[in-house]
Design a protein around this motif. Structure first.
Motif, PDB file in Angstrom:
ATOM      1  N   SER A 260      -1.545  -1.657   1.683  1.00  0.00           N
ATOM      2  CA  SER A 260      -0.976  -1.149   0.437  1.00  0.00           C
ATOM      3  C   SER A 260      -2.028  -0.551  -0.489  1.00  0.00           C
ATOM      4  N   GLY A 261      -3.306  -0.619  -0.106  1.00  0.00           N
ATOM      5  CA  GLY A 261      -4.375  -0.110  -0.966  1.00  0.00           C
ATOM      6  C   GLY A 261      -5.013  -1.191  -1.800  1.00  0.00           C
ATOM      7  N   LYS A 315      -4.028   8.964   2.196  1.00  0.00           N
ATOM      8  CA  LYS A 315      -3.142   8.516   1.111  1.00  0.00           C
ATOM      9  C   LYS A 315      -3.600   7.169   0.560  1.00  0.00           C
ATOM     10  N   LEU A 316      -3.945   6.238   1.457  1.00  0.00           N
ATOM     11  CA  LEU A 316      -4.415   4.922   1.018  1.00  0.00           C
ATOM     12  C   LEU A 316      -5.736   5.034   0.269  1.00  0.00           C
ATOM     13  N   LEU A 319      -5.107   6.284  -3.145  1.00  0.00           N
ATOM     14  CA  LEU A 319      -4.470   5.213  -3.903  1.00  0.00           C
ATOM     15  C   LEU A 319      -5.517   4.202  -4.376  1.00  0.00           C
ATOM     16  N   ARG A 320      -6.474   3.895  -3.497  1.00  0.00           N
ATOM     17  CA  ARG A 320      -7.536   2.952  -3.862  1.00  0.00           C
ATOM     18  C   ARG A 320      -8.438   3.522  -4.945  1.00  0.00           C
ATOM     19  N   LEU A 322      -7.417   5.551  -7.259  1.00  0.00           N
ATOM     20  CA  LEU A 322      -6.609   5.414  -8.471  1.00  0.00           C
ATOM     21  C   LEU A 322      -6.670   3.987  -9.004  1.00  0.00           C
ATOM     22  N   TYR A 323      -6.541   3.007  -8.114  1.00  0.00           N
ATOM     23  CA  TYR A 323      -6.594   1.605  -8.539  1.00  0.00           C
ATOM     24  C   TYR A 323      -7.962   1.246  -9.110  1.00  0.00           C
ATOM     25  N   ASP A 328      -5.097  -2.306 -10.815  1.00  0.00           N
ATOM     26  CA  ASP A 328      -4.268  -2.685  -9.678  1.00  0.00           C
ATOM     27  C   ASP A 328      -2.905  -3.161 -10.195  1.00  0.00           C
TER      28      ASP A 328
END
Length: 419
Positions: A260-261, A315-316, A319-320, A322-323, A328
Motif C-alpha cells: 500500500s506504500g 505508482k507505489l 505514493l511513498r 507523497l507520504y 501517512d
C-alpha cells in the motif's frame, strides 16, 4: 528589571523550555503509552540479551531463535540496560526517552543561533519543545524516540566544523565527527546517509576545496572504525558482513501484490501485510529459517514484483514520495488536529524559511540532501510516520528562520506605526 533579566537569560530560558518539553512528553506518554509491555523488536532482542541468549531474535516466534542483525545495536543495548535493572522497565524506559528527547531544545537553540541569531535559536528550541509530532516520538520503543536529539547534535557539530574549515584544519575533529556519524549509524543504519549529505556540504566551503579529499577520508575512516566491529560480528555469526539484515524484507513490504506504500492498509486494519491465500502458502513453504536467507529471499521476491509489475511499482513509489513529504494517512494520529496541524505549520513555515535562506545565499546544501537521500531510500521500500522524521527536523529548523523573520518585520512595522 529582574523580570526582564530572567527572560533575557538564555540559560534560564532553555532550562524552562527543557522542563516544559519534558512535562509535555510525560503527559503524552501517560495518554498513549503508559503500559508495561515490551512489544517492539528492539525490546524483544534486548530481553534476549538480558536472558543470556545474546543478540538474538525469533521474529516474534515465527523463526528459530538465532543471532540477529535485524536491528542496530546502540538503542537495543540502551533498552537492555533498563531491562536488566528493573523488574517492570517499560515505564522507566519511556521516561528516560522523554528526558533524552527533551534535551533536543539545546542543540535546536545552538543551530538556530548559528544560522541566524539568538532569537532564532530560541524560536527553534520552542518549536522542538512543543511540536506534537516530536513530543509523541517518546511514546514508542523505537530509535526515533532518542535520535531526535542525537541528529540535531550532529547537525550542530557539522555547522561548527564547517566554520573551522574556513580558517584552519584539525584532522582529529573530522575523524571524531566521522566516528559520531558511525555511532548514529549503529543507532539506526539509515542515519549513515548523513555522511554523504555532510560531505556535499563540506565541498562547497569557499576556498578550501583543496582539503576536500582529506576531509572525506577522515570522515569516512572515523565512521568505518566505529561501524566495523558490528559488521565483523555479523560476518562471524551470520556469515555476511552487513550492517543490518532487514533491507530486503522492508523492500518486499513495499513491493508485493498487496503493498500500500506504507506499513498499514488503513487506520482500522491493524494488519501491516495483506496476502492472498495462495501467496501466503507459498511464503510459508519457501521462506528460509535463517535471517540472512530470509533477507535474500524477500529481496528476490521484491525484485520479481518490480519486474513483473513496473507500473504498479512506479505508482507505489510516487505514493511513498507523497507520504514522505506530507503524511501517512493510515496512521491513526493523522486525524488528530494537533498532530496534523503541527505538521502543516512547519511545512508552510519550513518552505518559507528555506526560501529565505536561499535568497540570503545561506542555504547549506547538507540541509537539502539530508532529507533527499532519505526520500530516495524510503521511496523504494515503504514509509511509516517515523521514517520521515528526518524531514520534519529540517522543516522545524527552517521554520525558526521564517518565524524570526516574520516577528522582526512585525516589530519593525509597529515601530513605524507608533512614530
Amino acid at each position: 528589571m529582574q523580570v526582564r533579566y530572567i527572560f533575557s537569560n538564555i540559560r534560564i530560558n532553555l532550562t524552562i523550555l527543557f522542563i516544559l518539553a519534558l512535562i509535555l512528553r510525560v503527559i503524552v506518554i501517560y495518554m498513549y503509552a503508559w503500559h508495561t509491555g515490551l512489544h517492539f523488536e528492539y525490546a524483544q532482542i534486548a530481553s534476549n540479551i538480558v536472558s543470556g541468549n545474546g543478540y538474538s531474535w525469533d521474529w516474534f516466534g515465527q523463526k528459530p531463535l538465532q543471532p540477529s542483525a535485524a536491528f542496530n545495536p546502540i538503542y537495543t543495548y540502551f533498552l537492555a540496560f533498563f531491562i536488566a535493572i528493573f523488574d517492570s522497565p517499560a515505564r522507566v524506559i519511556l521516561i528516560a526517552q522523554a528526558i533524552i528527547n527533551a534535551f533536543c531544545v539545546f542543540p535546536a537553540y545552538w543551530i538556530g543561533r548559528h544560522l541566524n541569531n539568538r532569537a532564532t535559536g530560541l524560536i527553534c528550541a520552542v518549536i522542538f519543545a512543543v511540536l506534537p509530532e516530536i513530543v509523541y516520538a517518546s511514546t514508542s520503543m523505537v530509535t526515533e524516540s532518542i535520535s531526535n536529539t542525537l541528529v540535531l547534535a550532529a547537525i550542530y557539530f557539522y555547522l561548527k566544523l564547517k566554520d573551522t574549515v574556513k580558517y584552519k584544519s584539525y584532522s582529529r575533529h573530522y575523524l571524531l565527527f566521522g566516528a559520531y556519524i558511525g555511532f548514529l549509524a549503529l543507532v539506526n543504519s539509515s542515519l549513515l546517509l548523513l555522511l554523504p549529505a555532510f560531505i556535499i556540504g563540506f565541498y562547497f566551503v569557499g576556498g578550501y576545496k583543496k582539503n576536500f579529499l582529506k576531509i572525506v577520508f577522515l570522515l569516512s575512516v572515523g565512521s568505518i572504525l566505529v561501524i566495523t566491529p558490528w559488521i565483523i560480528r555479523n560476518y562471524v555469526y551470520l556469515g555476511k558482513p552487513v550492517i543490518r539484515t532487514t533491507f530486503g524484507y522492508n523492500l518486499w513490504r513495499g513491493n508485493y501484490p498487496g503493498a500500500s506504500g506504507t506499513g498499514r492498509v488503513d487506520p482500522q486494519n491493524k494488519d501491516v501485510i495483506v496476502l492472498n491465500e495462495d501467496y501466503y502458502k507459498y511464503l510459508k513453504t519457501n521462506v528460509p529459517d535463517s535471517e540472512i536467507g530470509m533477507d535474500s529471499f524477500f529481496t528476490a521476491e521484491a525484485i520479481n514484483f518490480i519486474k513483473e509489475e513496473p507500473l504498479r511499482f512506479i505508482k507505489l513509489t510516487l505514493l511513498r514520495v507523497l507520504y514522505f513529504v506530507t503524511y501517512d494517512p493510515t496512521h491513526p494520529l493523522t486525524k488528530n488536529i494537533f498532530y496534523l496541524g503541527g505538521y502543516i505549520f512547519i511545512l508552510v513555515f519550513g518552505v518559507w524559511g528555506g526560501i529565505l535562506l536561499k535568497k540570503l545565499k545561506r542555504l547549506d546544501l547538507a540541509f537539502v540532501f539530508i532529507p533527499f537521500f532519505h526520500l530516495i531510500l524510503y521511496s523504494l521500500v515503504m514509509v511509516l510516520p517515523r521514517y520521515r522524521m528526518i524531514l520534519v527536523w529540517i522543516l522545524m529548523i527552517f521554520s525558526s528562520i521564517a518565524i524570526a523573520d516574520l516577528l522582526s518585520k512585525l516589530k519593525k512595522n509597529n515601530r513605524i506605526t507608533n512614530r
